[in-house]
Scaffold this motif. Structure first.
Motif, PDB file in Angstrom:
ATOM      1  N   MET A 254       0.845  -1.178   0.000  1.00 41.90           N
ATOM      2  CA  MET A 254       0.000   0.000   0.000  1.00 41.90           C
ATOM      3  C   MET A 254       0.894   1.248   0.000  1.00 41.90           C
ATOM      4  N   LYS A 255       0.577   2.191  -0.864  1.00 43.64           N
ATOM      5  CA  LYS A 255       1.396   3.396  -0.946  1.00 43.64           C
ATOM      6  C   LYS A 255       1.016   4.395   0.132  1.00 43.64           C
ATOM      7  N   LYS A 256       2.009   5.157   0.561  1.00 45.67           N
ATOM      8  CA  LYS A 256       1.812   6.177   1.593  1.00 45.67           C
ATOM      9  C   LYS A 256       0.986   7.327   1.027  1.00 45.67           C
ATOM     10  N   GLN A 257      -0.013   7.747   1.786  1.00 43.46           N
ATOM     11  CA  GLN A 257      -0.819   8.885   1.384  1.00 43.46           C
ATOM     12  C   GLN A 257      -0.039  10.166   1.654  1.00 43.46           C
ATOM     13  N   PRO A 258      -0.047  11.103   0.718  1.00 41.52           N
ATOM     14  CA  PRO A 258       0.677  12.358   0.943  1.00 41.52           C
ATOM     15  C   PRO A 258       0.005  13.176   2.043  1.00 41.52           C
ATOM     16  N   SER A 259       0.806  13.968   2.716  1.00 38.23           N
ATOM     17  CA  SER A 259       0.256  14.912   3.695  1.00 38.23           C
ATOM     18  C   SER A 259       0.172  16.283   3.027  1.00 38.23           C
ATOM     19  N   ALA A 260      -0.522  17.191   3.659  1.00 40.93           N
ATOM     20  CA  ALA A 260      -0.657  18.540   3.103  1.00 40.93           C
ATOM     21  C   ALA A 260       0.707  19.196   2.925  1.00 40.93           C
ATOM     22  N   SER A 261       1.652  18.883   3.800  1.00 43.78           N
ATOM     23  CA  SER A 261       2.982  19.495   3.708  1.00 43.78           C
ATOM     24  C   SER A 261       3.803  18.960   2.535  1.00 43.78           C
ATOM     25  N   ASP A 262       3.347  17.886   1.897  1.00 43.54           N
ATOM     26  CA  ASP A 262       4.038  17.345   0.713  1.00 43.54           C
ATOM     27  C   ASP A 262       3.760  18.158  -0.548  1.00 43.54           C
ATOM     28  N   PHE A 263       2.745  19.000  -0.524  1.00 50.26           N
ATOM     29  CA  PHE A 263       2.378  19.794  -1.691  1.00 50.26           C
ATOM     30  C   PHE A 263       3.209  21.079  -1.682  1.00 50.26           C
ATOM     31  N   ILE A 264       4.259  21.066  -2.485  1.00 49.54           N
ATOM     32  CA  ILE A 264       5.169  22.209  -2.553  1.00 49.54           C
ATOM     33  C   ILE A 264       5.319  22.650  -4.006  1.00 49.54           C
ATOM     34  N   ASP A 265       5.640  23.915  -4.205  1.00 47.75           N
ATOM     35  CA  ASP A 265       5.822  24.424  -5.565  1.00 47.75           C
ATOM     36  C   ASP A 265       7.290  24.347  -5.973  1.00 47.75           C
ATOM     37  N   ARG A 266       7.599  24.852  -7.146  1.00 46.12           N
ATOM     38  CA  ARG A 266       8.957  24.765  -7.691  1.00 46.12           C
ATOM     39  C   ARG A 266       9.966  25.577  -6.886  1.00 46.12           C
ATOM     40  N   TYR A 267       9.481  26.439  -5.993  1.00 45.33           N
ATOM     41  CA  TYR A 267      10.359  27.230  -5.132  1.00 45.33           C
ATOM     42  C   TYR A 267      10.454  26.628  -3.729  1.00 45.33           C
ATOM     43  N   ASN A 268       9.944  25.411  -3.596  1.00 49.01           N
ATOM     44  CA  ASN A 268       9.963  24.668  -2.338  1.00 49.01           C
ATOM     45  C   ASN A 268       9.104  25.339  -1.255  1.00 49.01           C
ATOM     46  N   ARG A 269       8.037  26.002  -1.695  1.00 49.61           N
ATOM     47  CA  ARG A 269       7.093  26.645  -0.783  1.00 49.61           C
ATOM     48  C   ARG A 269       5.848  25.772  -0.659  1.00 49.61           C
ATOM     49  N   ARG A 270       5.359  25.623   0.538  1.00 49.49           N
ATOM     50  CA  ARG A 270       4.114  24.886   0.749  1.00 49.49           C
ATOM     51  C   ARG A 270       2.954  25.641   0.127  1.00 49.49           C
ATOM     52  N   VAL A 271       2.020  24.901  -0.464  1.00 54.19           N
ATOM     53  CA  VAL A 271       0.857  25.531  -1.089  1.00 54.19           C
ATOM     54  C   VAL A 271      -0.446  25.192  -0.365  1.00 54.19           C
ATOM     55  N   LEU A 272      -0.356  24.391   0.697  1.00 55.37           N
ATOM     56  CA  LEU A 272      -1.533  24.034   1.490  1.00 55.37           C
ATOM     57  C   LEU A 272      -1.254  24.257   2.970  1.00 55.37           C
ATOM     58  N   THR A 273      -2.323  24.554   3.716  1.00 53.02           N
ATOM     59  CA  THR A 273      -2.215  24.631   5.170  1.00 53.02           C
ATOM     60  C   THR A 273      -2.156  23.209   5.717  1.00 53.02           C
ATOM     61  N   ASP A 274      -1.930  23.071   6.998  1.00 57.63           N
ATOM     62  CA  ASP A 274      -1.866  21.738   7.605  1.00 57.63           C
ATOM     63  C   ASP A 274      -3.151  20.944   7.413  1.00 57.63           C
ATOM     64  N   ASP A 275      -4.290  21.635   7.334  1.00 57.07           N
ATOM     65  CA  ASP A 275      -5.562  20.930   7.137  1.00 57.07           C
ATOM     66  C   ASP A 275      -5.995  20.858   5.673  1.00 57.07           C
ATOM     67  N   GLY A 276      -5.078  21.179   4.743  1.00 58.45           N
ATOM     68  CA  GLY A 276      -5.340  20.982   3.324  1.00 58.45           C
ATOM     69  C   GLY A 276      -6.004  22.122   2.600  1.00 58.45           C
ATOM     70  N   LYS A 277      -6.113  23.281   3.229  1.00 56.09           N
ATOM     71  CA  LYS A 277      -6.702  24.444   2.560  1.00 56.09           C
ATOM     72  C   LYS A 277      -5.623  25.190   1.778  1.00 56.09           C
ATOM     73  N   PRO A 278      -6.004  25.876   0.687  1.00 61.09           N
ATOM     74  CA  PRO A 278      -5.022  26.613  -0.109  1.00 61.09           C
ATOM     75  C   PRO A 278      -4.364  27.723   0.696  1.00 61.09           C
ATOM     76  N   GLY A 279      -3.062  27.889   0.513  1.00 65.68           N
ATOM     77  CA  GLY A 279      -2.347  28.973   1.177  1.00 65.68           C
ATOM     78  C   GLY A 279      -0.848  28.851   1.001  1.00 65.68           C
ATOM     79  N   MET A 280      -0.213  29.923   0.630  1.00 68.92           N
ATOM     80  CA  MET A 280       1.239  29.918   0.438  1.00 68.92           C
ATOM     81  C   MET A 280       1.946  29.836   1.778  1.00 68.92           C
ATOM     82  N   ASP A 281       3.047  29.078   1.788  1.00 68.73           N
ATOM     83  CA  ASP A 281       3.854  28.879   2.996  1.00 68.73           C
ATOM     84  C   ASP A 281       3.007  28.375   4.167  1.00 68.73           C
TER      85      ASP A 281
END
Length: 72
Positions: free
Chosen positions: A1-28
């Protein structure tokens, strides 16, 4: 079974997070932060995070093909 990504795994090309801890949109990890296009991109990331965990590889490939419709 593959590991489910966490919200912190969603990063852009500048290595900035694009989601909050609860999965809502938001930079850093800060909700509602970002330019107009960053907000659009982060909304897509949030939709993926919220809706793709139960999809199989073939279904995910279909979604990827839809995204590729917009690539030049």
């Amino acid at each position: 079974m593959k590991k489910q990504p966490s919200a912190s795994d969603f990063i852009d090309r500048y290595n900035r997070r694009v989601l909050t801890d609860d999965g809502k949109p938001g930079m850093d990890g800060t909700e509602g932060v970002g330019s107009t296009t960053e907000c659009m991109k982060n909304n897509v990331a949030a939709a993926i995070y919220a809706n793709c965990s139960q999809l199989d590889d073939k279904q995910l490939d279909e979604i990827i093909s839809w995204v590729n419709l917009y690539r030049s």
